[in-house]
Design a protein around this motif. Structure first.
Motif, PDB file in Angstrom:
ATOM      1  N   GLU A 185       0.739  -1.209  -0.022  1.00 45.53           N
ATOM      2  CA  GLU A 185       0.017   0.024   0.195  1.00 45.53           C
ATOM      3  C   GLU A 185       0.848   1.317   0.003  1.00 45.53           C
ATOM      4  O   GLU A 185       1.692   1.346   0.758  1.00 45.53           O
ATOM      5  CB  GLU A 185      -0.895  -0.088   1.260  1.00 45.53           C
ATOM      6  CG  GLU A 185      -1.592   1.379   1.463  1.00 45.53           C
ATOM      7  CD  GLU A 185      -2.584   1.863   0.394  1.00 45.53           C
ATOM      8  OE1 GLU A 185      -2.329   3.084   0.230  1.00 45.53           O
ATOM      9  OE2 GLU A 185      -3.086   1.015  -0.365  1.00 45.53           O
ATOM     10  N   ALA A 186       0.592   2.100  -0.850  1.00 40.90           N
ATOM     11  CA  ALA A 186       1.353   3.529  -1.061  1.00 40.90           C
ATOM     12  C   ALA A 186       1.029   4.094   0.155  1.00 40.90           C
ATOM     13  O   ALA A 186       2.191   5.144   0.605  1.00 40.90           O
ATOM     14  CB  ALA A 186       1.125   3.913  -2.376  1.00 40.90           C
ATOM     15  N   ALA A 187       0.159   4.498   0.755  1.00 38.27           N
ATOM     16  CA  ALA A 187      -0.059   5.222   1.994  1.00 38.27           C
ATOM     17  C   ALA A 187       0.492   4.771   2.992  1.00 38.27           C
ATOM     18  O   ALA A 187       1.017   3.866   3.397  1.00 38.27           O
ATOM     19  CB  ALA A 187      -1.785   5.668   2.107  1.00 38.27           C
ATOM     20  N   ASP A 188       0.275   5.691   4.186  1.00 39.76           N
ATOM     21  CA  ASP A 188       0.980   5.211   5.504  1.00 39.76           C
ATOM     22  C   ASP A 188      -0.153   4.515   6.160  1.00 39.76           C
ATOM     23  O   ASP A 188       0.065   4.208   7.480  1.00 39.76           O
ATOM     24  CB  ASP A 188       1.469   6.338   6.256  1.00 39.76           C
ATOM     25  CG  ASP A 188       0.548   7.295   6.467  1.00 39.76           C
ATOM     26  OD1 ASP A 188      -0.540   7.208   6.009  1.00 39.76           O
ATOM     27  OD2 ASP A 188       0.899   8.496   7.112  1.00 39.76           O
ATOM     28  N   ARG A 221      -4.495 -10.267  12.194  1.00 45.86           N
ATOM     29  CA  ARG A 221      -5.118 -11.236  12.839  1.00 45.86           C
ATOM     30  C   ARG A 221      -4.637 -12.458  11.936  1.00 45.86           C
ATOM     31  O   ARG A 221      -4.425 -13.680  12.335  1.00 45.86           O
ATOM     32  CB  ARG A 221      -6.343 -11.365  13.303  1.00 45.86           C
ATOM     33  CG  ARG A 221      -6.593 -10.521  14.416  1.00 45.86           C
ATOM     34  CD  ARG A 221      -8.069 -10.613  15.077  1.00 45.86           C
ATOM     35  NE  ARG A 221      -8.943  -9.636  14.274  1.00 45.86           N
ATOM     36  CZ  ARG A 221      -9.209  -8.561  14.443  1.00 45.86           C
ATOM     37  NH1 ARG A 221      -8.656  -7.888  15.298  1.00 45.86           N
ATOM     38  NH2 ARG A 221     -10.293  -8.181  13.600  1.00 45.86           N
ATOM     39  N   ARG A 222      -4.897 -12.336  10.656  1.00 44.16           N
ATOM     40  CA  ARG A 222      -4.940 -13.451   9.554  1.00 44.16           C
ATOM     41  C   ARG A 222      -3.466 -13.701   9.106  1.00 44.16           C
ATOM     42  O   ARG A 222      -3.307 -14.362   8.372  1.00 44.16           O
ATOM     43  CB  ARG A 222      -5.697 -12.902   8.377  1.00 44.16           C
ATOM     44  CG  ARG A 222      -7.168 -12.729   8.736  1.00 44.16           C
ATOM     45  CD  ARG A 222      -8.032 -13.991   9.033  1.00 44.16           C
ATOM     46  NE  ARG A 222      -9.347 -13.754   9.237  1.00 44.16           N
ATOM     47  CZ  ARG A 222     -10.381 -14.680   9.801  1.00 44.16           C
ATOM     48  NH1 ARG A 222     -10.001 -15.802  10.066  1.00 44.16           N
ATOM     49  NH2 ARG A 222     -11.470 -14.228  10.011  1.00 44.16           N
ATOM     50  N   GLY A 223      -2.684 -12.717   9.735  1.00 40.16           N
ATOM     51  CA  GLY A 223      -1.040 -12.964   9.360  1.00 40.16           C
ATOM     52  C   GLY A 223      -0.796 -12.485   7.860  1.00 40.16           C
ATOM     53  O   GLY A 223       0.319 -12.995   7.286  1.00 40.16           O
ATOM     54  N   VAL A 224      -1.705 -11.581   7.538  1.00 33.96           N
ATOM     55  CA  VAL A 224      -1.050 -10.831   6.202  1.00 33.96           C
ATOM     56  C   VAL A 224      -0.067  -9.979   6.303  1.00 33.96           C
ATOM     57  O   VAL A 224       0.125  -9.134   7.194  1.00 33.96           O
ATOM     58  CB  VAL A 224      -2.283  -9.959   5.594  1.00 33.96           C
ATOM     59  CG1 VAL A 224      -1.939  -9.265   4.152  1.00 33.96           C
ATOM     60  CG2 VAL A 224      -3.245 -11.012   5.078  1.00 33.96           C
ATOM     61  N   ASP A 225       1.163 -10.088   5.346  1.00 32.20           N
ATOM     62  CA  ASP A 225       2.231  -9.299   5.642  1.00 32.20           C
ATOM     63  C   ASP A 225       1.853  -7.729   4.823  1.00 32.20           C
ATOM     64  O   ASP A 225       1.855  -7.691   3.454  1.00 32.20           O
ATOM     65  CB  ASP A 225       3.517  -9.849   4.764  1.00 32.20           C
ATOM     66  CG  ASP A 225       4.517  -8.978   4.736  1.00 32.20           C
ATOM     67  OD1 ASP A 225       4.792  -7.903   5.712  1.00 32.20           O
ATOM     68  OD2 ASP A 225       5.765  -9.487   4.243  1.00 32.20           O
ATOM     69  N   VAL A 226       1.533  -6.812   5.680  1.00 36.48           N
ATOM     70  CA  VAL A 226       1.193  -5.443   5.064  1.00 36.48           C
ATOM     71  C   VAL A 226       2.299  -4.755   5.179  1.00 36.48           C
ATOM     72  O   VAL A 226       2.861  -4.489   6.099  1.00 36.48           O
ATOM     73  CB  VAL A 226       0.036  -4.980   5.881  1.00 36.48           C
ATOM     74  CG1 VAL A 226      -0.328  -3.414   5.617  1.00 36.48           C
ATOM     75  CG2 VAL A 226      -1.344  -5.804   6.038  1.00 36.48           C
ATOM     76  N   ARG A 227       2.506  -4.123   3.945  1.00 39.83           N
ATOM     77  CA  ARG A 227       3.711  -3.255   3.688  1.00 39.83           C
ATOM     78  C   ARG A 227       3.207  -1.783   3.441  1.00 39.83           C
ATOM     79  O   ARG A 227       2.855  -1.605   2.221  1.00 39.83           O
ATOM     80  CB  ARG A 227       4.739  -3.698   2.962  1.00 39.83           C
ATOM     81  CG  ARG A 227       5.276  -5.124   3.421  1.00 39.83           C
ATOM     82  CD  ARG A 227       6.143  -5.667   2.203  1.00 39.83           C
ATOM     83  NE  ARG A 227       6.711  -6.833   2.785  1.00 39.83           N
ATOM     84  CZ  ARG A 227       7.474  -7.926   1.830  1.00 39.83           C
ATOM     85  NH1 ARG A 227       8.056  -7.323   1.027  1.00 39.83           N
ATOM     86  NH2 ARG A 227       7.641  -9.044   2.304  1.00 39.83           N
ATOM     87  N   LEU A 228       3.210  -0.718   4.281  1.00 36.17           N
ATOM     88  CA  LEU A 228       2.711   0.499   3.870  1.00 36.17           C
ATOM     89  C   LEU A 228       3.927   1.393   3.597  1.00 36.17           C
ATOM     90  O   LEU A 228       4.998   1.206   3.577  1.00 36.17           O
ATOM     91  CB  LEU A 228       2.144   1.088   5.293  1.00 36.17           C
ATOM     92  CG  LEU A 228       1.063   0.390   5.945  1.00 36.17           C
ATOM     93  CD1 LEU A 228       0.647   1.009   7.458  1.00 36.17           C
ATOM     94  CD2 LEU A 228      -0.241   0.227   5.017  1.00 36.17           C
TER      95      LEU A 228
END
Length: 669
Positions: free
Chosen positions: A407-410, A437-444
């Motif tokens: 995701e491009a935003a913060d 909670r689902r273990g998704v690797d979120v990169r902001l």
């Protein structure tokens, strides 16, 4: 926690496990006016989620007023039994609303509506037939027969709807009851029909079967008022004919009060309702946009009511009660009170869904439990953290895939973060928690390039990069570009206004091609900041493109705008612009009436174009490449979530779109 709302309660012989109720919603999920698989699964989901009592879809008693479940013949009995058995199996009781729409409904054969007098309802707008004694007697028998069928079908109790401008309400209101016989004139006479029906029903179902009435002040002071209903409730209680009272607010004369949108605070009906509920010893139910168990607990603790209706809240989150009681409030998907797919769905497609819960009304096809664990865990990259991207990442994680979201935003949320409404921010926060909670690797903060996407060596890529607001002055009714003179004036987009990055002069010309919530959000921010706003729109009304009836939300939103310096130019177009700030505006149907206005700044709300800059560079990066959400085509919030949910089915090269992609299936019994 929640000791009051989670305490048991009794209505007659029916023991409820807590105080959370789903009053009659009108889902439209019945098939052919009979109980369907969809309706069963819809209510079972709420039963599993902890709701104590639900009312089935409104029950038709007679051909003169179409309803959603036809109780006018024994054909309904097998379906009712199946519905009640399924609800009981999960601890939820089921009541049936027995209903006649009166002046608000056109009969099946298109003959005139039936009502107390020759007074048209503002919603339907057709002159009704004043009911004769024979018609009154006929409907009385039908109310009784329908109530007996509900009881024989296993339904735990019934409710007569005597509010919202429907049949009994047309008799109760002094403004719509102009009769001079024994059913008109005094308050006692105006309620005679209701009492006669209740006496016949009570005689038919016996003394122990729960029977209740729903009432509502109409809204206008010259119609049925709170004081009128206090008096009516006292007589109903003394008669011993009813076991509970369900209090609502509004009618088609005050349609915005019926189902408050985001412009109303939680509990907005209470100031009216509790004047009635506190004057009776009958068990009471209140409604009014309650969306947390904490709010419901406060109502019960205060003594304002015994039971609290939470319809839309449990549409968005069927497990609201269970999750809240377990201390998992962060896992409760919040209702945003938008009315787009619940009330709006009934208006546009005769079905109530939910803008934020893709499984609501689609429990047979879109429930989380139906997402199978994939035989092989794939590496899935989702580009974009707006509604479609967040739901796609969530669904893929449930399926057991290894998911990375860029995701491009913060922060996550996309356009949800633009809106000034806290409910939308809460929804984005819910999804952020869900992905964690689902273990998704979120990169902001990642403006994803093809190299960023390719780095994890993905098996599937889902592009959900959203949309970019148009800055070219596009007008649907005048599609030729460019807009003459646009380069000569100071122009901004609605997003610039919502982000607070636009420096604007005193007078703002607002070009609205959207006609939805976003348009109102921008206009209201400008008005609240003290600007003079001149809004030019291709639509005839402010927020005319909202899915629900305009009077429900559009009207009160317009009323708020009109408190400021706000002028609306309906069904109009911009013919041209001149520096430093002059516009030629013309009614679309009367271009010869063009006139000019002066302004300081122009704000463009011409919709958006899909942001697909990244897509072409991703060819060959992964075996599967799908474009979803607004990056596919800018549409409504519900579609973004549904498309995100469905994308989990499209993570293999062998996948092909089903014929009815947004449809449903099921049999009626």
């Amino acid at each position: 926690m929640y000791e009051h709302v989670l305490s048991p309660f009794r209505i007659g012989r029916v023991e409820l496990r807590n105080r959370v109720v789903r009053t009659s919603q009108g889902t439209g999920l019945a098939a052919g006016q009979q109980v369907s698989d969809e309706l069963v699964e819809f209510l079972v989901a709420r039963a599993k989620g902890g709701v104590a009592l639900a009312f089935a879809d409104i029950g038709q008693i007679h051909w003169s007023s179409p309803g959603m479940i036809d109780l006018s013949s024994d054909r309904c009995l097998p379906g009712l039994r199946r519905l009640t058995e399924a609800s009981h199996a999960h601890g939820m009781h089921l009541f049936q609303q027995v209903w006649h729409g009166g002046p608000t409904q056109l009969a099946w054969d298109s003959s005139a509506p039936w009502a107390a007098s020759h007074v048209p309802d503002p919603g339907l707008g057709m002159l009704p037939v004043p009911m004769t004694q024979a018609m009154i007697d006929e409907l009385t028998g039908c109310f009784v027969a329908a109530s007996v069928r509900a009881m024989e079908g296993g339904i735990d109790g019934i409710e007569l709807h005597a509010g919202h401008g429907y049949l009994f309400s047309s008799f109760l209101s002094p403004a719509t009851n102009l009769r001079t016989d024994r059913y008109g004139g005094s308050a006692e006479n105006r309620s005679r029909f209701l009492f006669e029906v209740l006496r016949k029903i009570r005689a038919a179902v016996g003394p122990d079967y729960p029977v209740g009435v729903r009432v509502s002040p109409d809204g206008p002071a010259d119609q049925t008022t709170t004081e009128d209903l206090v008096e009516l409730t006292g007589r109903l209680e003394r008669s011993g004919l009813i076991d509970f009272l369900d209090v609502s607010l509004g009618s088609h004369y005050g349609r915005d009060l019926l189902m408050g949108g985001g412009h109303e605070p939680p509990g907005y009906q209470l100031p009216s309702s509790e004047k009635i509920t506190r004057q009776t010893a009958l068990p009471t139910i209140v409604a009014g946009r309650f969306h947390t168990l904490e709010q419901a607990d406060r109502v019960v603790a205060s003594g304002a009511a015994d039971l609290v209706s939470m319809v839309r809240a449990t549409l968005a989150e069927p497990e609201l009660v269970v999750k809240s009681a377990d201390g998992r409030t962060g896992e409760v998907r919040p209702c945003i009170a938008c009315l787009q797919s619940c009330a709006g769905g009934l208006n546009t497609r005769a079905r109530a869904m939910c803008a934020v819960n893709p499984a609501a009304g689609r429990e047979l096809t879109h429930g989380d439990a139906l997402i199978p664990v994939a035989p092989r865990s794939l590496r899935v990259v989702v580009v974009g953290g707006g509604p479609a991207g967040m739901e796609a990442a969530r669904a893929a994680a449930i399926a057991g895939h290894r998911v990375t979201l860029l995701e491009a935003a913060d922060q996550l949320g996309g356009q949800l973060r633009l809106a000034p409404r806290p409910e939308l921010h809460a929804l984005a926060d819910f999804y952020a928690g869900e992905l964690a909670r689902r273990g998704v690797d979120v990169r902001l903060g990642v403006h994803a390039s093809a190299e960023d996407v390719a780095r994890p060596r993905p098996d599937a890529v889902l592009v959900a990069t959203g949309t970019t607001p148009r800055r070219d002055g596009f007008q649907t009714l005048r599609p030729a570009l460019p807009l003459p003179g646009l380069a000569e004036v100071r122009a901004h987009t609605g997003w610039d206004v919502l982000r607070g990055t636009a420096e604007l002069g005193p007078t703002v010309l607002l070009l609205d091609e959207i006609g939805h919530y976003e348009s109102v959000d921008v206009a209201r921010r400008l008005v609240d900041e003290g600007h003079r706003v001149l809004q030019v729109s291709r639509f005839a009304l402010v927020a005319a493109n909202l899915e629900m009836r305009w009077e429900m939300v559009g009207a009160p939103l317009l009323a708020r705008l009109m408190r400021g310096d706000f002028t609306f130019f309906p069904r109009s177009v911009l013919r041209g612009l001149e520096a430093p700030g002059r516009a030629e505006i013309a009614p679309h149907e009367a271009p010869w009436r063009a006139h000019t206005v002066d302004f300081d700044d122009l704000v463009l709300m011409s919709g958006g174009v899909p942001d697909r800059v990244l897509v072409d560079s991703l060819k060959g990066v992964a075996p599967v490449l799908r474009v979803i959400g607004d990056a596919n085509s800018p549409r409504r919030l519900e579609v973004a979530f549904v498309e995100g949910r469905q994308s989990v089915d499209a993570l293999t090269p062998e996948w092909s779109p089903p014929l009815a992609r947004y449809g449903w299936s099921g049999s009626a019994t």
